[in-house]
Write an enzyme that holds these catalytic residues in place. Structure first.
Site, PDB file in Angstrom:
ATOM      1  N   ARG A 186       3.670  -1.397  10.678  1.00 46.81           N
ATOM      2  CA  ARG A 186       3.755  -2.720  10.048  1.00 46.81           C
ATOM      3  C   ARG A 186       4.475  -2.614   8.708  1.00 46.81           C
ATOM      4  NH1 ARG A 186      -0.527  -7.418   8.285  1.00 46.81           N
ATOM      5  NH2 ARG A 186       0.493  -9.053   9.495  1.00 46.81           N
ATOM      6  N   TYR A 220       0.839  -1.201   0.000  1.00 47.61           N
ATOM      7  CA  TYR A 220       0.000   0.000   0.000  1.00 47.61           C
ATOM      8  C   TYR A 220       0.881   1.260   0.000  1.00 47.61           C
ATOM      9  CZ  TYR A 220      -3.693  -3.378   0.704  1.00 47.61           C
ATOM     10  OH  TYR A 220      -4.540  -4.443   0.537  1.00 47.61           O
ATOM     11  N   GLY A 227      -3.993 -14.532  13.052  1.00 49.21           N
ATOM     12  CA  GLY A 227      -5.052 -14.151  12.137  1.00 49.21           C
ATOM     13  C   GLY A 227      -6.077 -15.236  11.919  1.00 49.21           C
TER      14      GLY A 227
END
Length: 367
Positions: A224, A172, A315
Site C-alpha cells: 500500500r 509510516y 472502509g
C-alpha cells in the site's frame, strides 16, 4: 470493466470470491502488549463472510515500531495464537484474511514506546504538533528491520492468514525511507530517488522470498502506498509513478493506493487531466492488480472505481453497515446505514478506538 461480484485471482494463485475488500483501519482494540482480543475477533468477523477479503489494521514488526495504544503486534511468536483466532474469525464463508504489517517510524512517541526514542530514516521530525525528533536508524539496523518484516510474514503464514500487506502509506516508516522530507541520508539507503527506493526494493524482495521459500500455497503479498506528500521537500506524484513502475515489476500480488477520495487529482500541474488513480492504473499497465479506495458509499461509487482499478477497498461504509455488499448486490441500497449513533456501537462491535477514528474522519455522519 470487471463487476463487483467477479472473482479476482492473484499471481500466487489466491482467488477472492468477489472484488470487495475491507480497507485497513485503525481499531485500537488489542491488549496493551499487542495481543489480539476477542472484541477484535468479533469486530472483524462481523464484517467478513460476504466480501472477498479483510485487510486488518496495522501490526508492528518491531517493538519500537508501535504507533499507538491498542495496536496489533506481530514481532514475536507469542502473537501467533491470538493472530490465529483473528484469521479464523475473518475466514468465514470463503472471505480471505490479509494481515497488514508495518513500522510506525517517526509517527509515534517515546510515551507510546515507554521511554524509547522513535526511529526513522533520518533525524527529522514530522510536520505535526508535538512531533518528536527521531533517532536516525543505523545502517546495520536496516538489515535487521527488513528481516523482521520477513519474519512477520512467516508468522502470518503460521497463523493461517492468506496474505500480508506491506504498509508503505500514511507516512509510516516504509514511506519515510522513500520521502525526501524524512530521508536525508547519504549512504546506500538515501539521497537520490533511486537510493530512497532501495529500501523498499530490498524489503519487498525479502518478504516475497520468505513467502515463496516457506512453501505456503496461495499466500499473497501486497503493497500500500500514498501518492503524494505536501511537505517540502516531499513525495510528489511523479515520484509515485516511478515507485509504482518499479513495484509492478517485482514479485507482488497487488498494489493498493491510499486515498480519501477516489477521483482525487494530483497537486502537480503536470497531472491534471485525470485522477491520480487513473494515472497509476495506466502506469501499471496490467502488470499487477490495483486495489482502489476512496470514500465509497454506494454500489455506483464502487463500480466507478472498478473503471480505474481491479478491486475495491471499502472502509467506513463497512464499519457502519457490515451487510453493505449483499444490500448492493440484491438491489436493497435504500436499506444501507449511512449514519451512526453511539447507541449502534455495541450492535456493530465498534469500540471507543474505532468511534474516535470515525469522529476524526466523518463527524458529519455521526449523531
Amino acid at each position: 470493466m470487471a463487476k463487483l461480484t467477479e472473482p479476482l485471482t492473484f499471481n500466487r494463485g489466491l482467488t477472492l470470491k468477489n472484488r470487495v475488500l475491507m480497507a485497513p483501519m485503525t481499531t485500537k482494540m488489542s491488549f496493551f502488549d499487542g495481543v489480539v482480543t476477542q472484541d477484535e475477533v468479533d469486530y472483524y468477523s462481523m464484517r467478513a463472510g460476504e466480501i472477498g477479503a479483510v485487510i486488518t489494521g496495522a501490526a508492528n514488526v518491531q517493538e519500537d515500531g508501535k504507533g499507538w495504544e491498542g495496536e496489533l503486534g506481530v514481532y514475536d511468536d507469542k502473537f501467533i495464537p491470538g493472530l490465529s483466532k483473528l484469521a479464523a474469525g475473518i475466514k468465514r464463508n470463503g472471505t480471505k484474511a490479509i494481515l497488514q504489517i508495518f513500522h510506525g517510524g517517526r509517527m509515534t512517541s517515546s510515551q507510546i514506546l515507554r521511554g524509547v526514542q522513535p526511529v526513522s530514516a533520518s533525524a527529522v521530525a514530522a510536520e505535526r504538533p508535538a512531533a518528536e525528533t527521531p533517532r536516525e536508524i543505523e545502517s546495520e539496523e536496516v538489515a535487521a528491520l527488513i528481516n523482521n518484516f520477513a519474519a512477520a510474514a512467516k508468522r502470518a503464514i503460521s497463523a493461517g492468514f492468506d496474505g500480508v500487506e506491506l504498509h508503505g502509506a500514511n507516512t509510516y516508516l516504509i514511506q519515510q525511507f522513500f520521502s525526501p522530507h524524512s530521508n536525508r541520508r547519504e549512504d546506500e539507503w538515501g539521497g537520490s530517488l533511486d537510493k530512497r527506493y532501495h529500501f523498499i526494493e530490498e524489503l519487498v524482495k525479502a518478504v516475497t522470498t520468505a513467502v515463496d521459500e516457506s512453501g505456503a500455497d496461495n499466500f499473497i503479498v501486497g503493497y500500500r502506498f500514498s501518492p503524494e506528500e505536501y511537505e517540502t521537500p516531499g513525495i510528489r506524484f511523479e515520484d509515485t509513478l516511478y515507485l509504482v513502475d518499479h513495484l509492478a515489476d517485482l514479485s507482488l500480488d497487488y498494489l493498493h493506493v491510499s486515498l480519501n477520495q477516489a477521483d482525487k487529482v494530483s497537486a502537480s500541474q503536470d497531472y491534471q487531466e485525470k485522477s491520480m488513480m487513473a494515472y497509476i492504473k495506466d502506469k501499471i499497465a496490467g502488470r499487477v492488480p490495483l486495489i482502489g479506495v476512496g470514500d465509497i458509499r454506494t454500489g455506483q461509487d464502487a463500480e466507478e472505481i472498478l473503471s480505474m482499478a481491479d478491486g475495491v477497498a471499502i472502509g467506513k461504509a463497512l464499519l457502519m453497515d457490515p451487510n453493505w455488499l449483499p444490500k448492493v448486490v440484491n438491489g436493497q441500497e435504500k436499506l444501507i446505514r449511512h449514519e451512526l449513533s453511539r447507541f449502534d456501537c455495541e450492535e456493530l462491535r465498534i469500540s471507543n478506538g474505532v468511534w474516535a477514528f470515525l469522529e476524526q474522519m466523518m463527524p458529519e455522519r455521526l449523531y
